[in-house]
Motif scaffolding. Structure first.
Motif, mmCIF file in Angstrom:
data_model
loop_
_atom_site.group_PDB
_atom_site.id
_atom_site.type_symbol
_atom_site.label_atom_id
_atom_site.label_comp_id
_atom_site.label_asym_id
_atom_site.label_seq_id
_atom_site.Cartn_x
_atom_site.Cartn_y
_atom_site.Cartn_z
ATOM 1 N N GLY A 165 0.789 -1.220 0.000
ATOM 2 C CA GLY A 165 0.000 0.000 0.000
ATOM 3 C C GLY A 165 0.820 1.267 0.000
ATOM 4 N N THR A 166 2.157 1.154 0.058
ATOM 5 C CA THR A 166 3.005 2.339 0.092
ATOM 6 C C THR A 166 3.160 2.947 -1.299
ATOM 7 O OG1 THR A 166 4.997 1.022 -0.260
ATOM 8 C CG2 THR A 166 4.339 1.410 2.031
ATOM 9 N N PHE A 167 3.666 4.183 -1.323
ATOM 10 C CA PHE A 167 3.979 4.822 -2.594
ATOM 11 C C PHE A 167 5.073 4.037 -3.322
ATOM 12 C CE2 PHE A 167 2.349 8.658 -0.299
ATOM 13 C CZ PHE A 167 1.282 8.918 -1.147
ATOM 14 N N THR A 168 5.996 3.442 -2.566
ATOM 15 C CA THR A 168 7.066 2.654 -3.184
ATOM 16 C C THR A 168 6.502 1.453 -3.919
ATOM 17 O OG1 THR A 168 8.449 3.299 -1.301
ATOM 18 C CG2 THR A 168 9.328 1.629 -2.777
ATOM 19 N N GLU A 169 5.497 0.827 -3.348
ATOM 20 C CA GLU A 169 4.839 -0.284 -4.040
ATOM 21 C C GLU A 169 4.186 0.204 -5.327
ATOM 22 O OE1 GLU A 169 1.866 -3.853 -2.708
ATOM 23 O OE2 GLU A 169 1.052 -1.818 -2.722
ATOM 24 N N ALA A 170 3.599 1.400 -5.287
ATOM 25 C CA ALA A 170 2.984 1.966 -6.491
ATOM 26 C C ALA A 170 4.029 2.213 -7.569
ATOM 27 C CB ALA A 170 2.257 3.258 -6.140
ATOM 28 N N ALA A 171 5.243 2.619 -7.165
ATOM 29 C CA ALA A 171 6.321 2.813 -8.137
ATOM 30 C C ALA A 171 6.743 1.478 -8.737
ATOM 31 C CB ALA A 171 7.510 3.500 -7.463
ATOM 32 N N LEU A 172 6.876 0.454 -7.911
ATOM 33 C CA LEU A 172 7.295 -0.866 -8.402
ATOM 34 C C LEU A 172 6.260 -1.445 -9.358
ATOM 35 C CD1 LEU A 172 9.424 -3.059 -8.317
ATOM 36 C CD2 LEU A 172 8.342 -3.970 -6.250
ATOM 37 N N ALA A 173 5.000 -1.107 -9.149
ATOM 38 C CA ALA A 173 3.949 -1.594 -10.036
ATOM 39 C C ALA A 173 4.088 -1.037 -11.453
ATOM 40 C CB ALA A 173 2.580 -1.224 -9.465
ATOM 41 N N GLN A 174 4.884 0.033 -11.631
ATOM 42 C CA GLN A 174 5.105 0.605 -12.952
ATOM 43 C C GLN A 174 6.172 -0.139 -13.760
ATOM 44 O OE1 GLN A 174 5.717 4.874 -13.020
ATOM 45 N NE2 GLN A 174 4.516 5.160 -11.147
ATOM 46 N N VAL A 175 6.878 -1.054 -13.128
ATOM 47 C CA VAL A 175 7.984 -1.761 -13.788
ATOM 48 C C VAL A 175 7.441 -2.998 -14.498
ATOM 49 C CG1 VAL A 175 10.234 -2.854 -13.462
ATOM 50 C CG2 VAL A 175 9.539 -0.949 -11.988
ATOM 51 N N PRO A 176 7.410 -3.020 -15.839
ATOM 52 C CA PRO A 176 6.815 -4.163 -16.548
ATOM 53 C C PRO A 176 7.444 -5.503 -16.175
ATOM 54 C CG PRO A 176 7.191 -2.329 -18.058
ATOM 55 C CD PRO A 176 7.857 -1.967 -16.764
ATOM 56 N N GLU A 177 8.779 -5.537 -16.064
ATOM 57 C CA GLU A 177 9.444 -6.811 -15.812
ATOM 58 C C GLU A 177 9.270 -7.303 -14.376
ATOM 59 O OE1 GLU A 177 12.744 -3.589 -15.863
ATOM 60 O OE2 GLU A 177 10.825 -4.012 -16.865
ATOM 61 N N ALA A 178 8.724 -6.451 -13.503
ATOM 62 C CA ALA A 178 8.513 -6.867 -12.116
ATOM 63 C C ALA A 178 7.147 -7.510 -11.895
ATOM 64 C CB ALA A 178 8.667 -5.669 -11.179
ATOM 65 N N ARG A 179 6.268 -7.404 -12.878
ATOM 66 C CA ARG A 179 4.930 -7.967 -12.723
ATOM 67 C C ARG A 179 4.975 -9.496 -12.650
ATOM 68 N NH1 ARG A 179 2.926 -3.761 -17.290
ATOM 69 N NH2 ARG A 179 3.029 -1.894 -15.963
ATOM 70 N N ASN A 180 4.188 -10.022 -11.738
ATOM 71 C CA ASN A 180 4.103 -11.474 -11.512
ATOM 72 C C ASN A 180 5.408 -12.068 -11.005
ATOM 73 O OD1 ASN A 180 1.389 -11.555 -12.512
ATOM 74 N ND2 ASN A 180 2.222 -11.505 -14.600
ATOM 75 N N GLN A 181 6.257 -11.212 -10.438
ATOM 76 C CA GLN A 181 7.489 -11.684 -9.812
ATOM 77 C C GLN A 181 7.348 -11.589 -8.292
ATOM 78 O OE1 GLN A 181 9.958 -12.976 -11.946
ATOM 79 N NE2 GLN A 181 8.269 -12.619 -13.368
ATOM 80 N N HIS A 182 8.387 -11.970 -7.567
ATOM 81 C CA HIS A 182 8.333 -11.945 -6.099
ATOM 82 C C HIS A 182 8.692 -10.547 -5.597
ATOM 83 C CE1 HIS A 182 8.745 -12.983 -1.931
ATOM 84 N NE2 HIS A 182 10.015 -12.645 -1.927
ATOM 85 N N TRP A 183 7.815 -9.945 -4.820
ATOM 86 C CA TRP A 183 8.056 -8.629 -4.233
ATOM 87 C C TRP A 183 8.357 -8.800 -2.751
ATOM 88 C CZ3 TRP A 183 4.173 -4.513 -6.509
ATOM 89 C CH2 TRP A 183 4.290 -4.523 -7.910
ATOM 90 N N ARG A 184 9.507 -8.308 -2.346
ATOM 91 C CA ARG A 184 9.977 -8.494 -0.970
ATOM 92 C C ARG A 184 9.811 -7.189 -0.191
ATOM 93 N NH1 ARG A 184 13.761 -11.505 2.090
ATOM 94 N NH2 ARG A 184 15.136 -10.226 3.368
ATOM 95 N N SER A 185 8.905 -7.164 0.775
ATOM 96 C CA SER A 185 8.664 -5.978 1.588
ATOM 97 C C SER A 185 9.760 -5.840 2.643
ATOM 98 C CB SER A 185 7.295 -6.089 2.267
ATOM 99 O OG SER A 185 7.105 -5.039 3.194
ATOM 100 N N VAL A 186 10.364 -4.643 2.721
ATOM 101 C CA VAL A 186 11.421 -4.386 3.703
ATOM 102 C C VAL A 186 11.073 -3.140 4.516
ATOM 103 C CG1 VAL A 186 13.185 -5.481 2.282
ATOM 104 C CG2 VAL A 186 12.793 -3.017 2.085
ATOM 105 N N ARG A 187 11.888 -2.867 5.547
ATOM 106 C CA ARG A 187 11.537 -1.806 6.495
ATOM 107 C C ARG A 187 12.241 -0.489 6.245
ATOM 108 N NH1 ARG A 187 12.925 -5.971 11.176
ATOM 109 N NH2 ARG A 187 14.435 -6.399 9.528
#
Length: 319
Positions: free
Chosen positions: A20-42
């Motif tokens: 739900g962060t803005f950073t997640e929204a930025a990562l959602a713009q990366v085509p090659e990151a779709r359907n890959q593993h997203w690792r949430s960090v602090r």
């Protein structure tokens, strides 16, 4: 269930979480990151350490905000952690929503949880709409809302990114809270050191450089490496090196690509001048705006000048 041994391995991307962060929204713009593993960090340091140590293929981090300026923790980490390269940039509009536990109405809100930066960016709206409210600081934009759900916050409502509503059962009380409708955060995707992608004509080069010593005109001498080659700087920010008072490094974004003759020449000049230059990468601009420059700084001009010098050294007669 069987796994196809020939299927490509899933790539991993680290981002400042939780969901739900803005950073997640930025990562959602990366085509090659779709359907890959997203690792949430602090934090940013953890995200970049994931890349350096091989837990993730790349990390998305915030680097600059149009209202608050450069993100110092990210700039300092990039300056001190070797083996990293920026491979892309992404822009996310910064806006906020006011959310609450289900059943809460706007009229019932008097205590609001918010990260201090988000609170400051929504203060005009809050003063106008809820003039009698009180503020409870939160550790992050998402934490402000999560406290409502897990019972750790006494607030009636929270200021949070719009993406929070996609992940949690919260009531939307108001949207478009941001006082500056043009606010935007710039994010960069950082990977391990790789060769820069081919130039597109709409590129940016990021660097960090130190001055050789503290003397009158030192900063001007550094900037001349770019100005005398027709290179525009879209970011120039100073950060303390930390070993003594008055010692600074400079975070630089320059319009152009390292394969451009004028940029390559500028980097050579900067390397001769500065005791430490960190090349962070050349990558496509998020806005895809073509970089314009005077004809006297075209690649052909630099190539012709080098050919002329080689002719002088070889003894060829001048035409």
């Amino acid at each position: 269930m069987t796994t196809d041994p020939d299927a490509p391995a899933r790539r991993s991307y680290s981002y400042l979480g939780p969901a739900g962060t803005f950073t997640e929204a930025a990562l959602a713009q990366v085509p090659e990151a779709r359907n890959q593993h997203w690792r949430s960090v602090r934090n940013v340091g953890e995200a970049l350490a994931d890349v350096v140590e091989g837990r993730s293929d790349a990390a998305m981090i915030a680097i600059e905000n149009s209202v608050d300026g450069g993100v110092s923790t990210a700039q300092d980490a990039l300056a001190t952690m070797p083996g990293l390269r920026i491979v892309g940039e992404y822009l996310v509009p910064v806006d906020f929503v006011l959310v609450a536990r289900p059943g809460t109405t706007l009229e019932q809100v008097s205590l609001i949880a918010a990260h201090p930066v988000a609170y400051a960016q929504c203060l005009q709206w809050l003063t106008r709409t809820l003039p009698a409210h009180a503020h409870v600081p939160a550790s992050s934009n998402v934490a402000s809302a999560m406290g409502l759900l897990d019972g750790t916050s006494d607030a009636d409502a929270a200021i949070a990114p719009p993406g929070i509503l996609e992940h949690h059962e919260l009531t939307l009380l108001a949207e478009n809270l941001g006082d500056n409708p043009n606010a935007v955060t710039r994010f960069v995707l950082v990977a391990r050191t790789v060769a820069p992608p081919a130039p597109t004509g709409a590129d940016k080069t990021s660097l960090i450089a130190e001055l050789p010593d503290d003397h009158p005109g030192a900063l001007l001498e550094m900037l001349e490496q770019f100005a005398t080659r027709g290179i525009n700087l879209s970011l120039l920010a100073s950060r303390p090196i930390g070993d003594a008072l008055g010692r600074y490094r400079f975070v630089i974004d320059a319009d152009g690509h390292i394969e451009d003759e004028r940029m390559a020449d500028a980097l050579l000049g900067l390397r001769r001048f500065s005791p430490k230059v960190v090349f962070l990468g050349s990558y496509p601009r998020a806005d895809r705006a073509i970089v314009r420059y005077p004809e006297r700084y075209s690649d052909d001009v630099f190539v012709e000048a080098r050919d002329w010098l080689r002719g002088l050294l070889s003894g060829e007669p001048e035409a």
